[in-house]
Design a protein around this motif. Structure first.
Motif, short mmCIF file in Angstrom:
data_model
loop_
_atom_site.label_atom_id
_atom_site.label_comp_id
_atom_site.label_asym_id
_atom_site.label_seq_id
_atom_site.Cartn_x
_atom_site.Cartn_y
_atom_site.Cartn_z
N ARG A 15 7.99 -4.83 -7.75
CA ARG A 15 9.02 -4.06 -7.04
C ARG A 15 10.37 -4.75 -6.93
NH1 ARG A 15 6.87 -3.48 -0.80
NH2 ARG A 15 7.22 -5.63 -0.14
N ASN A 16 10.37 -6.09 -6.93
CA ASN A 16 11.65 -6.80 -7.02
C ASN A 16 12.72 -6.38 -6.01
OD1 ASN A 16 13.21 -8.76 -8.08
ND2 ASN A 16 13.20 -7.99 -10.19
N GLN A 17 12.41 -6.46 -4.73
CA GLN A 17 13.39 -6.12 -3.69
C GLN A 17 14.08 -7.37 -3.15
OE1 GLN A 17 10.88 -3.92 -0.95
NE2 GLN A 17 11.30 -1.98 -1.97
N GLY A 18 13.88 -8.49 -3.83
CA GLY A 18 14.50 -9.73 -3.40
C GLY A 18 13.90 -10.30 -2.13
N ARG A 19 12.66 -9.93 -1.83
CA ARG A 19 12.03 -10.44 -0.61
C ARG A 19 11.42 -11.81 -0.84
NH1 ARG A 19 8.64 -5.83 2.47
NH2 ARG A 19 7.40 -7.70 2.89
N VAL A 20 11.62 -12.70 0.16
CA VAL A 20 11.11 -14.07 0.02
C VAL A 20 9.59 -14.11 -0.03
CG1 VAL A 20 13.05 -15.23 1.15
CG2 VAL A 20 11.14 -14.43 2.55
N GLU A 45 -1.20 -5.88 -5.37
CA GLU A 45 -0.58 -7.06 -5.99
C GLU A 45 0.33 -6.65 -7.16
OE1 GLU A 45 -3.07 -10.64 -6.62
OE2 GLU A 45 -2.25 -10.64 -8.66
N ARG A 46 -0.17 -5.70 -7.94
CA ARG A 46 0.61 -5.20 -9.09
C ARG A 46 1.94 -4.60 -8.60
NH1 ARG A 46 1.47 -0.96 -11.77
NH2 ARG A 46 0.27 0.44 -10.44
N SER A 56 0.82 -1.22 0.00
CA SER A 56 0.00 0.00 0.00
C SER A 56 0.85 1.27 0.00
CB SER A 56 -0.97 -0.01 1.18
OG SER A 56 -0.27 -0.07 2.40
N GLY A 57 2.18 1.12 0.19
CA GLY A 57 3.06 2.29 0.10
C GLY A 57 3.53 2.84 1.44
#
Ligand code: UDP
Ligand code: MG
Length: 210
Positions: A145-150, A139-140, A33-34
């Motif tokens: 965002r690709n922060q490498g979070r599992v 979800e989008r 949500s930011g």
């Protein structure tokens, strides 16, 4: 066996936080949500310290703490880490950082988190900033965002949405019943959302917005 509540009662007079209580604003909203993005803006303009509960937990995993594996497993499943663990990390940060106003982002996530935090720290939030956003938009954002979070994969994202609706919304409802919730339409672009955020902080801040 003592509960976190019993421990809090005993600690009441000795907790470092019982001497001088900082101002706290809870920043809540679904995953994506930011919260983190807007907290960075608030820090820059209004002099708060940003404490992300999720970031504190991820740092705890990295530090090789004995709770690391448990925390990692909970996060991978989108589950809520036990209150004691998260509250200790928040309390430690508040005591160590020399500021009198904090944004706590992503916590409390359920009613038990909320009640335990208020009891253990004796802190009641000034208000709650609630970033309201559709699941479709969240979800989008999470998938791009690709922060490498599992936990930013579609399976865990769906679980996080479910936990948010089933457990976290109750916290917002609780504070809403106390007249403490300031709701923001978080589906808009970052700049527009921050305009709405500024309007909330400007009158209550002693630091003039730049
Ligand atoms: N988490 C938790 N307690 C907290 C904050 C986070 O258990 O107080 C865990 C939970 O598994 C959550 C994950 O950390 O799904 C990521 O939280 P964060 O706030 O970083 O991300 P969000 O889901 O809000 O985007
Ligand atoms: Mg975050």
């Amino acid at each position: 066996m003592g509960t976190v509540f019993d421990a809090a009662k005993k600690e009441e007079t000795t907790s470092a936080l019982s001497i001088e209580k900082p101002k706290v604003v809870f920043v809540l909203g679904g995953p994506g949500s930011g919260k983190g993005t807007q907290c960075a803006n608030i820090v820059e303009h209004f002099g708060y310290t940003h404490l992300s509960a999720g970031d504190l937990l991820r740092a705890e995993i990295k530090s090789g703490s004995e709770n690391g594996t448990m925390i990692q497993n909970m996060i991978s499943e989108g589950k809520i880490v036990p209150s004691e663990v998260t509250i200790k990390l928040l309390e430690k940060a508040i005591v160590e950082i020399d500021n009198d106003k904090f944004l706590i982002d992503g916590f409390p996530r359920n009613e038990e988190n909320r009640a335990a935090f208020e009891l253990v720290t004796g802190i009641v939030p000034e208000f709650v900033l609630f970033f309201d956003c559709s699941e479709e938009e969240m979800e989008r954002r999470l998938l791009s965002r690709n922060q490498g979070r599992v936990d930013d994969n579609i399976d865990t994202i769906r679980k996080r949405f479910k936990v948010f609706v089933e457990s976290s919304l109750a916290v917002i409802e609780y504070y809403n019943s106390k007249g403490k919730v300031k709701k923001i339409d978080a589906a808009k672009p970052v700049g527009e959302v921050f305009e709405a955020v500024k309007a909330i902080f400007a009158p209550v801040s002693d630091k003039v917005a730049a």
